[in-house]
Design an enzyme around this catalytic site. Structure first.
Site, mmCIF file in Angstrom:
data_model
loop_
_atom_site.group_PDB
_atom_site.id
_atom_site.type_symbol
_atom_site.label_atom_id
_atom_site.label_comp_id
_atom_site.label_asym_id
_atom_site.label_seq_id
_atom_site.Cartn_x
_atom_site.Cartn_y
_atom_site.Cartn_z
ATOM 1 N N CYS A 1 40.851 35.953 42.990
ATOM 2 C CA CYS A 1 40.160 37.285 42.369
ATOM 3 C C CYS A 1 40.484 36.991 40.877
ATOM 4 O O CYS A 1 41.399 37.009 40.374
ATOM 5 C CB CYS A 1 40.837 38.290 42.898
ATOM 6 S SG CYS A 1 40.191 40.066 42.195
ATOM 7 N N HIS B 1 35.235 41.375 50.003
ATOM 8 C CA HIS B 1 36.298 41.373 49.079
ATOM 9 C C HIS B 1 35.683 42.407 47.919
ATOM 10 O O HIS B 1 36.535 43.254 47.370
ATOM 11 C CB HIS B 1 36.183 39.920 48.447
ATOM 12 C CG HIS B 1 37.402 39.908 47.341
ATOM 13 N ND1 HIS B 1 38.260 39.092 47.162
ATOM 14 C CD2 HIS B 1 37.072 40.129 45.903
ATOM 15 C CE1 HIS B 1 38.585 38.986 46.123
ATOM 16 N NE2 HIS B 1 37.943 39.740 45.268
ATOM 17 N N GLU B 2 34.513 42.291 47.714
ATOM 18 C CA GLU B 2 33.856 43.068 46.383
ATOM 19 C C GLU B 2 33.978 44.606 46.953
ATOM 20 O O GLU B 2 34.346 45.587 46.033
ATOM 21 C CB GLU B 2 32.645 42.802 46.003
ATOM 22 C CG GLU B 2 32.405 41.143 45.506
ATOM 23 C CD GLU B 2 33.697 40.883 44.399
ATOM 24 O OE1 GLU B 2 34.446 41.672 43.702
ATOM 25 O OE2 GLU B 2 33.896 39.646 44.318
ATOM 26 N N HIS C 1 37.115 46.096 46.454
ATOM 27 C CA HIS C 1 37.432 46.453 44.993
ATOM 28 C C HIS C 1 37.010 48.003 44.775
ATOM 29 O O HIS C 1 37.692 48.833 44.264
ATOM 30 C CB HIS C 1 36.580 45.740 44.188
ATOM 31 C CG HIS C 1 37.623 44.530 43.406
ATOM 32 N ND1 HIS C 1 38.622 44.387 43.048
ATOM 33 C CD2 HIS C 1 37.152 43.135 43.774
ATOM 34 C CE1 HIS C 1 39.265 43.436 42.831
ATOM 35 N NE2 HIS C 1 38.311 42.325 43.322
#
Length: 173
Positions: A94, A136-137, A140
């Site tokens: 990341c 993953h995004e 965030h």
């Protein structure tokens, strides 16, 4: 277009979560273009707006084999609405958690809904790398980092390493 600064752990903005995009205007279009420039400049495959200090629910990504064409995808207000298949465990890195690579379990297949940069509804049925990057995004945007998904030992070692660097930088000033 501008290459933006990447926010790194332990910055609070990475844990705060993001707010829905209300208006798709010129300012948002500029942010999208700047995020793309930033993602490519840092050799990333995805970027969430919180990683460039914007608290908006916005992600961009490019998992194509021809990244030099810079045909990134934009998802505004993305939500994972369905997961399918078994979980896969892949090594992830990341841009906001530099020098950490860790195994993260993710759904093998996901359906993500949102809107594109023109405000049109978007449904993405993703698998493989695309599914991993989207999860993953979106993590965030929800205030979750790969560090939160790492083993307890790896998480503690990384936190100590970062605290040591912060302390050293503080002493040098």
């Amino acid at each position: 277009m501008t290459v933006l600064d990447i926010v790194t752990y332990p910055a609070d903005v990475l844990k705060d979560g993001a707010l829905p995009v209300a208006n798709i205007d010129g300012k948002l279009q500029q942010l999208i273009d700047d995020m793309a420039q930033t993602m490519y400049a840092h050799q990333g495959v995805g970027l969430a707006a919180v990683q460039v200090d914007s608290g908006l629910r916005l992600v961009i990504y490019d998992v194509s084999d021809q990244r030099e064409k810079q045909q990134f995808r934009v998802v505004i207000n993305p939500e994972v609405v369905a997961v399918d298949g078994e979980c896969v465990s892949e090594q992830e890195g990341c841009l906001s958690v530099p020098e950490l690579r860790t195994d993260v379990k993710r759904a093998a297949t996901v359906r993500v809904e949102g809107v594109d940069r023109e405000g049109r509804p978007l449904v993405i049925d993703a698998e493989g790398l695309e599914a991993i990057v989207l999860q993953h995004e979106i993590d965030h945007l929800n205030g979750t980092l790969i560090l939160d998904r790492a083993s307890r030992l790896k998480r503690e070692l990384y936190k100590r390493k970062v605290q040591k660097r912060i302390k050293q930088a503080w002493q040098e000033t």
